[in-house]
Motif scaffolding. Structure first.
Motif, PDB file in Angstrom:
ATOM      1  N   ARG A 158      -5.189  11.724 -15.548  1.00  0.00           N
ATOM      2  CA  ARG A 158      -4.156  10.731 -16.058  1.00  0.00           C
ATOM      3  C   ARG A 158      -4.506   9.470 -14.824  1.00  0.00           C
ATOM      4  N   ASN A 159      -4.599   9.691 -13.584  1.00  0.00           N
ATOM      5  CA  ASN A 159      -4.671   8.530 -12.794  1.00  0.00           C
ATOM      6  C   ASN A 159      -6.008   7.586 -12.975  1.00  0.00           C
ATOM      7  N   HIS A 160      -5.622   6.387 -12.459  1.00  0.00           N
ATOM      8  CA  HIS A 160      -7.001   5.639 -12.265  1.00  0.00           C
ATOM      9  C   HIS A 160      -7.425   5.433 -11.016  1.00  0.00           C
ATOM     10  N   TYR A 161      -8.348   5.179 -10.697  1.00  0.00           N
ATOM     11  CA  TYR A 161      -9.101   5.250  -9.305  1.00  0.00           C
ATOM     12  C   TYR A 161     -10.293   4.302  -9.170  1.00  0.00           C
ATOM     13  N   ILE A 162     -10.557   3.684  -7.913  1.00  0.00           N
ATOM     14  CA  ILE A 162     -11.764   2.924  -8.126  1.00  0.00           C
ATOM     15  C   ILE A 162     -12.471   3.132  -6.424  1.00  0.00           C
ATOM     16  N   TRP A 163     -13.840   3.260  -6.556  1.00  0.00           N
ATOM     17  CA  TRP A 163     -14.572   3.625  -5.205  1.00  0.00           C
ATOM     18  C   TRP A 163     -14.750   2.205  -4.460  1.00  0.00           C
ATOM     19  N   LEU A 164     -14.455   1.820  -3.262  1.00  0.00           N
ATOM     20  CA  LEU A 164     -14.697   0.928  -2.545  1.00  0.00           C
ATOM     21  C   LEU A 164     -15.123   1.200  -1.103  1.00  0.00           C
ATOM     22  N   GLY A 165     -15.610   0.112  -0.401  1.00  0.00           N
ATOM     23  CA  GLY A 165     -15.885   0.215   0.983  1.00  0.00           C
ATOM     24  C   GLY A 165     -14.965  -0.882   1.527  1.00  0.00           C
ATOM     25  N   THR A 166     -15.213  -0.857   3.052  1.00  0.00           N
ATOM     26  CA  THR A 166     -14.467  -1.820   3.991  1.00  0.00           C
ATOM     27  C   THR A 166     -15.269  -1.874   5.267  1.00  0.00           C
ATOM     28  N   VAL A 200     -11.163   4.699  -1.042  1.00  0.00           N
ATOM     29  CA  VAL A 200     -10.776   5.213  -2.508  1.00  0.00           C
ATOM     30  C   VAL A 200      -9.066   4.778  -2.949  1.00  0.00           C
ATOM     31  N   VAL A 201      -9.222   3.879  -4.023  1.00  0.00           N
ATOM     32  CA  VAL A 201      -7.754   3.513  -4.322  1.00  0.00           C
ATOM     33  C   VAL A 201      -7.398   4.174  -5.545  1.00  0.00           C
ATOM     34  N   GLU A 202      -6.193   4.813  -5.646  1.00  0.00           N
ATOM     35  CA  GLU A 202      -5.623   5.458  -6.815  1.00  0.00           C
ATOM     36  C   GLU A 202      -4.397   5.118  -7.097  1.00  0.00           C
ATOM     37  N   CYS A 203      -4.079   5.053  -8.570  1.00  0.00           N
ATOM     38  CA  CYS A 203      -2.674   4.818  -8.894  1.00  0.00           C
ATOM     39  C   CYS A 203      -2.503   5.429 -10.160  1.00  0.00           C
ATOM     40  N   SER A 204      -1.161   5.573 -10.631  1.00  0.00           N
ATOM     41  CA  SER A 204      -0.763   6.027 -12.136  1.00  0.00           C
ATOM     42  C   SER A 204      -1.268   5.040 -13.001  1.00  0.00           C
ATOM     43  N   ALA A 205      -1.425   5.385 -14.474  1.00  0.00           N
ATOM     44  CA  ALA A 205      -1.569   4.392 -15.454  1.00  0.00           C
ATOM     45  C   ALA A 205      -0.619   3.494 -15.812  1.00  0.00           C
ATOM     46  N   GLN A 206       0.843   3.732 -15.349  1.00  0.00           N
ATOM     47  CA  GLN A 206       1.783   2.785 -15.186  1.00  0.00           C
ATOM     48  C   GLN A 206       1.626   1.674 -14.099  1.00  0.00           C
ATOM     49  N   THR A 207       1.376   2.210 -13.047  1.00  0.00           N
ATOM     50  CA  THR A 207       1.101   1.399 -12.027  1.00  0.00           C
ATOM     51  C   THR A 207       0.056   0.380 -12.175  1.00  0.00           C
ATOM     52  N   PHE A 208      -1.099   0.999 -12.635  1.00  0.00           N
ATOM     53  CA  PHE A 208      -2.292   0.323 -13.099  1.00  0.00           C
ATOM     54  C   PHE A 208      -2.095  -0.970 -13.911  1.00  0.00           C
ATOM     55  N   LEU A 213      -3.774  -4.942 -13.135  1.00  0.00           N
ATOM     56  CA  LEU A 213      -5.192  -4.362 -12.705  1.00  0.00           C
ATOM     57  C   LEU A 213      -6.203  -4.050 -13.796  1.00  0.00           C
ATOM     58  N   ASP A 214      -5.510  -3.798 -14.979  1.00  0.00           N
ATOM     59  CA  ASP A 214      -6.407  -3.711 -16.222  1.00  0.00           C
ATOM     60  C   ASP A 214      -6.858  -4.868 -16.748  1.00  0.00           C
ATOM     61  N   TRP A 246     -12.512   0.525 -12.430  1.00  0.00           N
ATOM     62  CA  TRP A 246     -11.600   1.516 -12.318  1.00  0.00           C
ATOM     63  C   TRP A 246     -12.065   2.342 -13.215  1.00  0.00           C
ATOM     64  N   GLN A 247     -11.724   3.831 -12.950  1.00  0.00           N
ATOM     65  CA  GLN A 247     -12.133   5.027 -13.962  1.00  0.00           C
ATOM     66  C   GLN A 247     -10.867   5.931 -14.077  1.00  0.00           C
ATOM     67  N   ASN A 248     -10.865   7.053 -14.944  1.00  0.00           N
ATOM     68  CA  ASN A 248     -10.220   8.149 -14.716  1.00  0.00           C
ATOM     69  C   ASN A 248     -11.126   9.142 -14.533  1.00  0.00           C
ATOM     70  N   PHE A 249     -10.892  10.072 -13.366  1.00  0.00           N
ATOM     71  CA  PHE A 249     -11.772  11.021 -13.053  1.00  0.00           C
ATOM     72  C   PHE A 249     -12.146  12.111 -14.181  1.00  0.00           C
ATOM     73  N   ARG A 250     -13.269  12.742 -14.452  1.00  0.00           N
ATOM     74  CA  ARG A 250     -13.659  13.203 -15.387  1.00  0.00           C
ATOM     75  C   ARG A 250     -13.860  14.780 -14.926  1.00  0.00           C
TER      76      ARG A 250
END
Length: 396
Positions: A158-166, A200-208, A213-214, A246-250
């Protein structure tokens, strides 16, 4: 007996298997085909723990030494919840850049006589190979063409996430939870070199959607996330690789892992939620198991069947832990308002099949009071794999 092996996919699983097969018998004809150019890879750093090095040491000490030498390590976990922080000491963890890991494995494979061919894409099993290994990831073309046989099942989280570096180098495995007007958003950060970390940043669909961010482009997204996590980034930027989104993990599973002389390996066979940090470990363990099965069984059908049985059994507890871990984050409001040290304690317990059904404060108290009791620990270890087996049986 000399065999011809074709590995489709030059990730950790395919390269490790090629190395191990060449070590077992240098006469084997082993080729790895990778569709991407050499030196290009998705992601940033990957994590693993001491147990992986110990297992790899038994199969190929040189690869184990190379990986450990080029890794960074930590033993603390830090959780930032709003303005509050708690730190706990834990097991030793390791991080290594995915680019560095693949370079080390490709170099080791070539030194042993493996042909590693980049920008070489195979969309169907090549003729003339004794064994074809589909190590081409979650989107495996070889598996997709036979999805009905393999019984492929994909479940989106259900959650959205994105894979980043810093360029911020974290000295511990870092969790940062930030509250916004649209709900909580959080990041997992860990170092993997002397000058970079994964974030890695993650949040719910509502927060997204609430944060926009969409609809934001890459620059807008990074600027917003840098502002939200300024407290842990200390002025360092977030970095996105080309094509990051941004993706939903599968979560991917397969009923069976082999068909004639074709066998699935790594993410082509299974995925586990990134929050348990086991993807690379499981890929290398797949390779070790398959190499061992091919060494122990004279016939290919027997070897592939033995590999499938063993790995599917070993994965039950890991898949159970990953499923409950993902659910913990999807249910974050249930835990986030606990005192930080309690929330962090339950974060460490997120793999428990009991936690979703016990009020968090009560679970914390019971776990603290009775956690040292061996019968309770045995029960929790017993319950997780059995819950996974029951789910697996229903799916079959």
């Amino acid at each position: 007996m000399r065999v011809k092996v074709v590995c489709v996919g030059g990730g950790p699983a395919g390269l490790c298997l090629a190395i191990l097969l060449k070590r077992q018998d240098p006469s084997h004809d082993v080729t790895v085909h990778e569709r991407s150019p050499e030196g290009s890879t998705y992601g940033w750093g990957v994590t693993y723990w001491r147990g992986l090095l110990d297992r790899l040491q038994a199969y190929d000490p040189e690869s184990a030494h190379l990986i450990e030498t080029h890794s960074v390590r930590w033993s603390d976990g830090v959780a930032h919840v709003g303005d509050l922080t708690t730190r706990h000491h834990g097991d030793e963890g390791f991080g290594i850049g995915r680019h560095r890991l693949l370079g080390l494995l490709a170099g080791r494979a070539r030194a042993l006589g493996v042909r590693v061919e980049f920008e070489s894409e195979l969309t169907k099993p090549p003729a003339g190979a004794d064994l074809v290994v589909a190590a081409d990831g979650v989107h495996s073309t070889l598996r997709t063409g036979r999805a009905g046989h393999f019984g492929t099942r994909i479940t989106a989280g259900r959650n959205h996430y994105i894979w980043l570096g810093t360029t911020k180098v974290f000295d511990a495995f870092t969790f940062a939870f930030t509250e916004t007007a649209h709900g909580w958003i959080w990041a997992y950060g860990y170092g993997y070199s002397g000058d970079h970390s994964t974030c890695v940043v993650e949040c719910s669909a509502q927060t997204f959607t609430g944060l926009g961010l969409d609809r934001a482009d890459e620059g807008e997204s990074l600027a917003l996330l840098e502002k939200l996590f300024a407290g842990v980034l200390d002025g360092h930027p977030l970095i996105a690789r080309p094509g990051a989104s941004w993706q939903n993990f599968r979560t991917l599973t397969n009923r069976t892992w082999h068909h004639r002389n074709l066998v699935l390996l790594g993410d082509a066979a299974h995925t586990t939620h990134y929050s348990i940090g086991a993807g690379t470990t499981l890929a290398l363990e797949d390779a070790m198991c398959l190499a061992g099965a091919l060494r122990e069984h004279a016939g290919l059908p027997e070897a592939l069947a033995a590999y499938e049985r063993r790995r599917q059994a070993e994965l039950l507890s890991v898949q159970s832990a990953a499923r409950y871990s993902a659910q913990w984050y999807e249910s974050l409001p249930r835990y986030i308002h606990l005192p930080p040290h309690r929330m962090f304690a339950l974060l460490g317990q997120r793999h428990s099949p009991l936690l979703p059904y016990v009020p968090p404060q009560l679970y914390y108290g019971l776990d603290k009071a009775a956690g040292q009791l061996e019968p309770l620990r045995r029960f929790k270890r017993w319950l997780g794999p059995r819950a996974a087996r029951a789910l697996h049986a229903r799916r079959r």
